[in-house]
Design a protein around this motif. Structure first.
Motif, PDB file in Angstrom:
ATOM      1  N   ALA A 199      50.452 -31.842  -8.713  1.00 56.95           N
ATOM      2  CA  ALA A 199      50.868 -32.983  -9.268  1.00 56.95           C
ATOM      3  C   ALA A 199      51.095 -33.130 -10.802  1.00 56.95           C
ATOM      4  O   ALA A 199      52.112 -33.452 -11.269  1.00 56.95           O
ATOM      5  N   VAL A 200      49.982 -32.653 -11.652  1.00 59.10           N
ATOM      6  CA  VAL A 200      50.069 -32.830 -12.850  1.00 59.10           C
ATOM      7  C   VAL A 200      51.032 -31.660 -13.356  1.00 59.10           C
ATOM      8  O   VAL A 200      51.973 -31.940 -14.195  1.00 59.10           O
ATOM      9  N   ASP A 221      57.524 -31.294  -4.226  1.00 64.23           N
ATOM     10  CA  ASP A 221      58.083 -30.567  -5.478  1.00 64.23           C
ATOM     11  C   ASP A 221      59.316 -30.781  -5.703  1.00 64.23           C
ATOM     12  O   ASP A 221      59.652 -31.236  -6.851  1.00 64.23           O
ATOM     13  N   VAL A 222      60.278 -30.861  -4.583  1.00 65.87           N
ATOM     14  CA  VAL A 222      61.648 -31.186  -4.934  1.00 65.87           C
ATOM     15  C   VAL A 222      61.899 -32.728  -5.197  1.00 65.87           C
ATOM     16  O   VAL A 222      62.546 -32.823  -6.202  1.00 65.87           O
ATOM     17  N   ALA A 223      61.072 -33.300  -4.660  1.00 65.77           N
ATOM     18  CA  ALA A 223      61.351 -34.918  -4.899  1.00 65.77           C
ATOM     19  C   ALA A 223      60.903 -35.235  -6.112  1.00 65.77           C
ATOM     20  O   ALA A 223      61.491 -36.114  -6.844  1.00 65.77           O
ATOM     21  N   ALA A 224      59.982 -34.532  -6.699  1.00 66.51           N
ATOM     22  CA  ALA A 224      59.432 -34.850  -7.919  1.00 66.51           C
ATOM     23  C   ALA A 224      60.343 -34.393  -9.033  1.00 66.51           C
ATOM     24  O   ALA A 224      60.500 -35.002 -10.225  1.00 66.51           O
ATOM     25  N   LEU A 225      60.994 -33.384  -8.753  1.00 65.59           N
ATOM     26  CA  LEU A 225      62.269 -33.080  -9.684  1.00 65.59           C
ATOM     27  C   LEU A 225      63.522 -33.746 -10.000  1.00 65.59           C
ATOM     28  O   LEU A 225      64.394 -33.484 -10.802  1.00 65.59           O
ATOM     29  N   GLU A 226      63.708 -34.729  -9.017  1.00 67.59           N
ATOM     30  CA  GLU A 226      64.714 -35.568  -9.163  1.00 67.59           C
ATOM     31  C   GLU A 226      65.351 -35.817 -10.607  1.00 67.59           C
ATOM     32  O   GLU A 226      66.336 -35.659 -10.857  1.00 67.59           O
ATOM     33  N   PRO A 227      64.524 -36.372 -11.246  1.00 66.77           N
ATOM     34  CA  PRO A 227      65.012 -36.824 -12.751  1.00 66.77           C
ATOM     35  C   PRO A 227      65.288 -35.751 -13.677  1.00 66.77           C
ATOM     36  O   PRO A 227      66.167 -36.027 -14.714  1.00 66.77           O
TER      37      PRO A 227
END
Length: 294
Positions: free
Chosen positions: A47-48, A83-89
């Motif tokens: 997460a970090v 991983d992919v969801a976190a990269l959205e921005p």
């Protein structure tokens, strides 16, 4: 297939939870930078690392920099979706997503679906981000052709020797004879899918500069476009090994000049003064060499 991207002669990996190293990697001479959310990041730091990557990406140069890749975790790891969801921005700053432990085409199609969902949520261009399946198991080697053709997002393939050598119980060498079949499979699979040539795996001995160059030259001879590197100190050696030699450039220029003149006279097969036979396939290879040095 994102064929508009330059060839990845040097693909430098950097841990996703080290934003200071991300900036240094991007400032290096590498053709591509692979920001790693997988093996280089401890499970407790996933997460970090995601947060660090999303914060770092907007600070990178918008133009003139290397191809930006992110290696997510394997599709069956339980981390890939997050991983992919976190990269959205930060999707607008990512060119390619590397999918490790790719062993069958369904995993690539699943990765493509995750990317499409994230692009839609972010209001980004659907389908712009390409995928590099990282082939690092025996199953993946035998499925390489199907993996390369699994989805339009597949840019090319990449070879992962560490896991494969563990699976086979062998020790990787600089000359790479132990991986001849596996590497050749990837080169043929990428060509059959009309992808750019694949990217070879890293040379893991940072103290062996000669071995690095031998390994890179061997990969080039087999048809790879470049090599993964794990430290900036490896970039120049690999880049030099994949660059056309003066003799190759001289040969290519001679072929191009002679064949261009022959074409103007309506001839499509000629013989050079040294006896070399040249037709369209040979001329195209010569012109590709020249295109790479212009």
């Amino acid at each position: 297939m994102t064929s508009a991207l330059p060839l990845l002669r040097t693909l430098l990996f950097v841990p996703g939870d080290r934003p200071d190293r991300i900036a240094k990697a991007v400032a290096s001479a590498a053709d591509g930078v692979a920001i790693d959310l997988e093996d280089a990041v401890a499970v407790s730091q996933k997460a970090v690392a995601r947060d660090a990557v999303v914060s770092a990406l907007p600070t990178l140069p918008a133009e003139g920099g290397p191809v930006i890749c992110v290696r997510i975790n394997a599709m069956d790891s339980g981390f890939a979706d997050d991983d992919v969801a976190a990269l959205e921005p930060a999707l607008h700053r990512i060119d390619l997503v590397i999918v490790p432990m790719s062993a069958e085409p369904d995993g690539i199609r699943r990765a493509a679906e995750l990317l499409a969902r994230a692009e839609q949520a972010a209001g980004a261009d659907i389908g712009r981000i390409g995928i590099i399946p990282l082939i690092e198991t025996a199953a993946g080697i035998f499925e390489a052709r199907a993996i390369a053709a699994a989805d339009a997002r597949v840019h090319t393939l990449a070879f992962g020797p560490a896991d494969l050598s563990r699976e086979l119980g062998i020790t990787p060498t600089a000359d790479g004879e132990e991986f001849l079949f596996a590497r050749s499979q990837l080169v043929l699979a990428a060509a059959a899918a009309h992808c750019p040539p694949p990217v070879d795996g890293p040379y893991l001995d940072l103290s062996d500069a000669d071995g690095l160059v031998r390994s890179a030259r061997r990969a080039r001879m087999l048809g790879f476009s470049g090599k993964q590197v794990i430290h900036p100190s490896q970039v120049s050696g690999v880049a030099g090994a994949f660059a056309a030699t003066p003799a190759e450039i001289e040969w290519a220029r001679a072929v191009d000049v002679a064949f261009t003149a022959a074409e103007a006279d309506g001839v499509s097969s000629i013989r050079l003064p040294d006896g070399t036979f040249v037709d369209y396939p040979i001329a195209r290879r010569a012109r590709a060499i020249l295109a790479g040095v212009r």
